[in-house]
Design a protein around this motif. Structure first.
Motif, PDB file in Angstrom:
ATOM      1  N   PRO A  76       0.834  -1.205   0.000  1.00 45.38           N
ATOM      2  CA  PRO A  76       0.000   0.000   0.000  1.00 45.38           C
ATOM      3  C   PRO A  76       0.872   1.260   0.000  1.00 45.38           C
ATOM      4  O   PRO A  76       2.033   1.228   0.424  1.00 45.38           O
ATOM      5  CB  PRO A  76      -0.800  -0.116   1.300  1.00 45.38           C
ATOM      6  CG  PRO A  76      -0.692  -1.555   1.694  1.00 45.38           C
ATOM      7  CD  PRO A  76       0.642  -2.018   1.202  1.00 45.38           C
ATOM      8  N   VAL A  77       0.307   2.360  -0.476  1.00 44.09           N
ATOM      9  CA  VAL A  77       1.016   3.638  -0.474  1.00 44.09           C
ATOM     10  C   VAL A  77       0.333   4.581   0.517  1.00 44.09           C
ATOM     11  O   VAL A  77      -0.696   4.241   1.092  1.00 44.09           O
ATOM     12  CB  VAL A  77       1.027   4.264  -1.887  1.00 44.09           C
ATOM     13  CG1 VAL A  77       1.792   3.373  -2.849  1.00 44.09           C
ATOM     14  CG2 VAL A  77      -0.388   4.535  -2.389  1.00 44.09           C
ATOM     15  N   GLU A  78       0.929   5.743   0.677  1.00 42.73           N
ATOM     16  CA  GLU A  78       0.379   6.719   1.628  1.00 42.73           C
ATOM     17  C   GLU A  78      -0.467   7.752   0.887  1.00 42.73           C
ATOM     18  O   GLU A  78      -0.239   8.947   0.978  1.00 42.73           O
ATOM     19  CB  GLU A  78       1.516   7.385   2.400  1.00 42.73           C
ATOM     20  CG  GLU A  78       2.320   6.401   3.238  1.00 42.73           C
ATOM     21  CD  GLU A  78       3.515   7.047   3.906  1.00 42.73           C
ATOM     22  OE1 GLU A  78       3.780   8.229   3.652  1.00 42.73           O
ATOM     23  OE2 GLU A  78       4.191   6.351   4.689  1.00 42.73           O
ATOM     24  N   GLY A  79      -1.466   7.260   0.162  1.00 43.03           N
ATOM     25  CA  GLY A  79      -2.336   8.154  -0.587  1.00 43.03           C
ATOM     26  C   GLY A  79      -1.614   8.825  -1.740  1.00 43.03           C
ATOM     27  O   GLY A  79      -0.443   8.557  -2.021  1.00 43.03           O
ATOM     28  N   ALA A  80      -2.320   9.737  -2.438  1.00 39.82           N
ATOM     29  CA  ALA A  80      -1.733  10.477  -3.561  1.00 39.82           C
ATOM     30  C   ALA A  80      -2.691  11.582  -3.978  1.00 39.82           C
ATOM     31  O   ALA A  80      -3.918  11.453  -3.831  1.00 39.82           O
ATOM     32  CB  ALA A  80      -1.462   9.557  -4.745  1.00 39.82           C
ATOM     33  N   ASP A  81      -2.133  12.674  -4.502  1.00 35.07           N
ATOM     34  CA  ASP A  81      -2.986  13.707  -5.098  1.00 35.07           C
ATOM     35  C   ASP A  81      -3.608  13.195  -6.392  1.00 35.07           C
ATOM     36  O   ASP A  81      -4.754  13.506  -6.711  1.00 35.07           O
ATOM     37  CB  ASP A  81      -2.157  14.966  -5.392  1.00 35.07           C
ATOM     38  CG  ASP A  81      -1.537  15.537  -4.134  1.00 35.07           C
ATOM     39  OD1 ASP A  81      -2.288  15.803  -3.180  1.00 35.07           O
ATOM     40  OD2 ASP A  81      -0.303  15.702  -4.102  1.00 35.07           O
TER      41      ASP A  81
END
Length: 467
Positions: free
Chosen positions: A202-207
């Motif tokens: 998983p990633v830490e969200g994104a714009d």
């Protein structure tokens, strides 16, 4: 910042997405469109960006629908770096050299079909183009930040995507004037609990998120069921004295099958029957898996404690030349052949199928989806006759179609990945690519609650301004 979708928009092939800022132009993937010959040629020979104006390419993984058009991009003027993981760099070189060889042979075949005086058909690129391109590869390690540009305007970090060996989720920090944005591109998102590979990270969200959607409307069977089915089918063939033909893609699928067969023989669940890997490309790629075995999942690491080669065992022989492949046709008794291609369209497996299909004691194991109009689809439909080498071959062999080894995330995997990622951050604009319309629409509904806005399903060549 502008984002333009130049491939795999509303379809599942030809991945190519362009990011443009005031000073930079970066291409995410540069894949071949794969489909009917005439349509594929028209789509693959045209670039809707200017290759010589690109600053860099970021390659998510080495499947041909993601990397296959890179040498032609180079041929038409691109001279920037290609950023990818170290394993992807090694695999892409093998895949692209094989692609160049296929194009050369295909061009010769098509030229013979032309009327006298017509200019010959030219391949999109040659082996020499591949060699020149490979010099521009910039291998990167997972989890480390890299500057794509001298001024630090674009920074890159890769995370494992769990799709194939070396495949990566791309995380970009992009500075455009006074604006700073985080852009994430999933590439092809993999599944959890698959043989060989670590789970997607998983990633830490994104714009901005660009996310694949191939199986956004499907739930896959468990992969572990494949091992049980292989044991059953090969056991039946052994009792009947028949051969087992397993058409399999050279990259990823073949290594998974061999790994399961290795486990079955190690655990004494299968008799030591003669088994043959008859695909030069698969053999070369398996060498790369051996080289990177330390990066594979915990099950592989456990196996390596007592078995120094999870991709080879006493009963398995790698066929080295065409003559050895031909000799398998006259072999008696039960044996297993794993050979490319996965949809039975070309390669050595077609010859094995021609010999095996007429006889009821034989088995054909189709691994996963078979596209319309392919020989694999005709076998899966259990037609009375199958057209091979311009002849109708009777289909009397038993046909089994196993679905558990798809390397793409399904609905459950997507939901898990979005839940875990949004625990760490949020997703602003989300674009769904690399999926048929029904699949993308279904995924858009599934993930809506994890996004700040309704997910967007872009059209081919559609451009979006990211405020």
């Amino acid at each position: 910042m502008k984002l333009t979708f130049l491939g795999a928009a509303g379809e599942v092939t030809g991945s190519q997405h362009l990011i443009e800022t005031t000073h930079r132009r970066i291409l995410l993937d540069c894949g071949f469109f794969q489909g009917r010959r005439a349509e594929s040629r028209q789509k693959n020979e045209t670039f809707y960006c200017q290759p010589k104006d690109l600053d860099a390419v970021i390659l998510s993984h080495a499947h041909i629908d993601h990397c296959g058009n890179l040498p032609q991009l180079y041929r038409k003027g691109f001279r920037g770096p290609v950023f990818c993981t170290d394993a992807t760099a090694d695999i892409a070189e093998i895949m692209l050299m094989d692609s160049a060889k296929i194009q050369r042979e295909d061009a010769k075949y098509l030229t013979r079909k032309l009327k006298k005086g017509h200019p010959p058909v030219e391949p999109f690129y040659t082996e020499e183009d591949v060699k020149e391109l490979i010099r521009n590869f910039e291998p990167c390690l997972f989890s480390q930040w890299y500057d794509l540009t001298d001024d630090g305007e674009v920074q890159l970090r890769f995370h494992p995507s769990g799709h194939v060996l070396g495949s990566a989720i791309t995380e970009l920090l992009v500075k455009d004037g006074t604006e700073h944005r985080k852009v994430v591109f999933t590439g092809d998102l993999g599944r959890r609990d698959m043989p060989l590979l670590k789970d997607p990270v998983p990633v830490e969200g994104a714009d901005v998120l660009i996310c694949e959607s191939t199986y956004g409307n499907r739930i896959h069977p468990p992969a572990q069921d494949i091992k049980t089915e292989l044991k059953r089918i090969i056991g039946e063939a052994h009792l009947q004295g028949g051969r087992v033909i397993i058409p399999a893609f050279s990259f990823g699928r073949t290594q998974q099958i061999v790994y399961y067969l290795n486990e079955l023989t190690n655990n004494k669940e299968l008799d030591c029957l003669p088994m043959f890997l008859d695909s030069p490309l698969a053999s070369r790629l398996t060498q790369v898996f051996r080289r990177y075995d330390h990066t594979l999942d915990a099950d592989v690491q456990d196996t390596l404690r007592f078995d120094d080669d999870p991709f080879g065992f006493e009963c398995l022989t790698e066929i080295e030349n065409q003559q050895q492949s031909i000799e398998l046709n006259d072999r008696r008794g039960c044996f297993v052949v794993i050979s490319a291609s996965g949809m039975c369209e070309n390669g050595r497996v077609v010859h094995h199928l021609k010999q095996a299909l007429p006889h009821p004691q034989n088995h054909v194991i189709l691994m996963g989806y078979q596209a319309p109009h392919t020989t694999g689809r005709h076998i899966a439909e259990r037609r009375k006759y199958v057209r091979i080498f311009d002849r109708d071959v009777a289909l009397n062999a038993k046909v089994e179609q196993l679905e558990g080894l798809s390397a793409h995330a399904d609905v459950v995997d997507f939901k898990w990945w979005f839940e875990e990622s949004t625990k760490r951050g949020h997703f602003g604009k989300v674009f769904l690519v690399h999926g048929e319309p029904d699949s993308a629409k279904a995924l858009a509904q599934t993930i809506r609650d994890y996004c700040d806005e309704d997910p967007i399903i872009p059209h081919f060549r559609e451009t979006f301004d990211i405020p």
